[in-house]
Write an enzyme that holds these catalytic residues in place. Structure first.
Site, PDB file in Angstrom:
ATOM      1  N   GLU A   1      -3.452  13.381   0.937  1.00  0.00           N
ATOM      2  CA  GLU A   1      -4.642  12.946   1.707  1.00  0.00           C
ATOM      3  C   GLU A   1      -5.435  13.998   2.231  1.00  0.00           C
ATOM      4  O   GLU A   1      -6.606  14.467   1.752  1.00  0.00           O
ATOM      5  CB  GLU A   1      -4.379  11.962   2.697  1.00  0.00           C
TER       6      GLU A   1
ATOM      7  N   HIS B   1       3.275  10.888   6.562  1.00  0.00           N
ATOM      8  CA  HIS B   1       2.497  10.413   7.872  1.00  0.00           C
ATOM      9  C   HIS B   1       3.766   9.814   8.747  1.00  0.00           C
ATOM     10  O   HIS B   1       4.097   8.787   8.656  1.00  0.00           O
ATOM     11  CB  HIS B   1       1.481   9.462   7.701  1.00  0.00           C
TER      12      HIS B   1
ATOM     13  N   THR C   1      -6.433   6.558   7.580  1.00  0.00           N
ATOM     14  CA  THR C   1      -6.687   6.753   6.501  1.00  0.00           C
ATOM     15  C   THR C   1      -6.783   5.789   5.362  1.00  0.00           C
ATOM     16  O   THR C   1      -7.104   5.485   4.339  1.00  0.00           O
ATOM     17  CB  THR C   1      -6.097   7.800   5.683  1.00  0.00           C
TER      18      THR C   1
ATOM     19  N   HIS D   1       5.267   6.811   6.530  1.00  0.00           N
ATOM     20  CA  HIS D   1       5.202   6.087   5.426  1.00  0.00           C
ATOM     21  C   HIS D   1       4.645   7.505   4.501  1.00  0.00           C
ATOM     22  O   HIS D   1       4.361   8.499   5.074  1.00  0.00           O
ATOM     23  CB  HIS D   1       4.068   5.260   5.243  1.00  0.00           C
TER      24      HIS D   1
ATOM     25  N   HIS E   1       2.035   8.886   1.008  1.00  0.00           N
ATOM     26  CA  HIS E   1       0.981   8.619   0.004  1.00  0.00           C
ATOM     27  C   HIS E   1       1.330   9.832  -1.137  1.00  0.00           C
ATOM     28  O   HIS E   1       1.663  10.800  -0.763  1.00  0.00           O
ATOM     29  CB  HIS E   1      -0.449   9.228   0.689  1.00  0.00           C
TER      30      HIS E   1
ATOM     31  N   HIS F   1       0.803  -1.313   0.074  1.00  0.00           N
ATOM     32  CA  HIS F   1      -0.070   0.012   0.049  1.00  0.00           C
ATOM     33  C   HIS F   1       0.834   1.216  -0.170  1.00  0.00           C
ATOM     34  O   HIS F   1       0.476   2.286  -0.566  1.00  0.00           O
ATOM     35  CB  HIS F   1      -0.878   0.062   1.146  1.00  0.00           C
TER      36      HIS F   1
HETATM   37  C1  LIG Z   1      -3.794   1.586   8.698  1.00  0.00           C
HETATM   38  C2  LIG Z   1      -2.836   2.486   8.757  1.00  0.00           C
HETATM   39  C3  LIG Z   1      -1.803   2.270   9.930  1.00  0.00           C
HETATM   40  C4  LIG Z   1      -1.010   3.273  10.339  1.00  0.00           C
HETATM   41  C5  LIG Z   1       0.172   2.815  11.212  1.00  0.00           C
HETATM   42  C6  LIG Z   1      -1.188   4.475   9.792  1.00  0.00           C
HETATM   43  C7  LIG Z   1      -2.239   4.962   8.834  1.00  0.00           C
HETATM   44  S1  LIG Z   1      -2.364   6.406   8.332  1.00  0.00           S
HETATM   45  N1  LIG Z   1      -2.451   6.510   6.843  1.00  0.00           N
HETATM   46  O1  LIG Z   1      -3.859   6.899   8.935  1.00  0.00           O
HETATM   47  O2  LIG Z   1      -1.199   7.224   8.912  1.00  0.00           O
HETATM   48  C8  LIG Z   1      -3.069   3.899   8.595  1.00  0.00           C
HETATM   49 ZN   LIG Z   2      -0.881   7.431   5.971  1.00  0.00          ZN
END
Ligand SMILES: Cc1cc(C)cc(S(N)(=O)=O)c1
Ligand SMILES: [Zn+2]
Length: 262
Positions: free
Chosen positions: A106, A119, A199, A94, A96, A64
């Site tokens: 996002e 993030h 998200t 990570h 997006h 992902h």
């Molecule tokens: C599924 C998920 C796990 C983690 C740790 C973080 C997110 S996010 N994109 O909201 O930062 C999503």
């Molecule tokens: Zn994220």
């Protein structure tokens, strides 16, 4: 095990509510931030980041996004202050991003999209025993969002983009030590904050979002390297380029977005 979800036509954000009904819950993320409607809160303290060195462990492709994990066995790398009542431990970060062009973030700001969004995920180690426990708790997570926009190349991002070739395929992991994500932050730590969710599935409503207003600049060449990653595993015939892995803004449902700046 677990449901198969993605960002495609049939398994993308509009289909997630089938397997994850909370997708239509009251505090979903991301949202469109409208600065003029944000409430300036003079009592909101600044956020404080104590990102100790050498707690990064590895970089991986989870099908992902690309994720850098940290050793969260103690409070070496934490975020505190701001809207948070205690220190939250850094677990991973990570990104997006979009395809070509300027969409990919996002959160949006008065409808403006950025080319990418970083993030930094932290969990409430003062109240919960592990990330797994915190991830589903209403005050379990704090995610720091940083916008990336196309401009000059970013010197701190090179270490990451130079490592992406090692995690091209879903399910690949590589050593990634001594990376301090402090180098990915903008000069100003002015932020918007609101109660929201993960998200991506499982979309738990467990996140205190802290979104920095100032973007960092990255070059088109650096973003291009993110798009050499694949959603697909090495054994799959159909190779799907990892891009447009973002969820669109969700209803605010009367939530207040606060800012620590005017
Ligand atoms: C599924 C998920 C796990 C983690 C740790 C973080 C997110 S996010 N994109 O909201 O930062 C999503
Ligand atoms: Zn994220």
């Amino acid at each position: 095990t677990g449901h198969q979800w993605g960002y495609g036509e049939d398994d993308g954000p509009s289909a997630w509510s089938k397997d994850y009904p909370i997708a239509e819950g009251p505090r979903q993320s991301p949202i469109n931030i409208v600065p003029d409607e944000a409430v300036y809160d003079a009592n909101l303290p600044p956020i404080s980041l104590n990102y100790d060195n050498c707690t990064s462990i590895n970089i991986s492709n989870n099908g992902h996004s690309v994720v850098v994990e940290f050793d969260d066995a103690d409070d070496r790398s934490v975020i505190q202050g701001g809207p948070l009542n205690n220190a939250y431990r850094l677990k991973q970060f990570h990104f997006h991003w979009g395809g070509k062009g300027c969409h990919g973030s996002e959160h949006t700001v008065s409808g403006k999209t950025y080319t990418s969004e970083l993030h930094l995920v932290h969990w409430n180690a003062a109240r919960y025993g592990s990330f797994g426990e915190a991830v589903a708790a209403s005050d379990g997570l704090a995610v720091l969002g940083v916008f990336l926009e196309i401009g000059d190349e970013h010197r701190g991002l090179h270490k990451i983009t130079d490592a992406l070739y090692m995690v091209k395929f879903k399910g690949t992991v590589a050593d990634f030590r001594d990376f301090n994500p402090k180098c990915l932050l903008p000069r100003s730590l002015g932020y918007w904050t609101y109660p929201g969710s993960l998200t991506t599935p499982p979309l738990y409503e467990s996140v205190t979002w802290i979104v920095l207003a100032e973007p960092i600049e990255v070059s088109e060449k650096q973003m291009g390297k993110f798009r050499t990653l694949l959603f697909s595993g090495e054994e799959e015939e159909v190779r799907k380029r990892m891009e447009n892995n973002f969820r669109p803004p969700q209803p605010l449902n009367g939530r207040a977005v606060r800012s620590n700046f005017q």
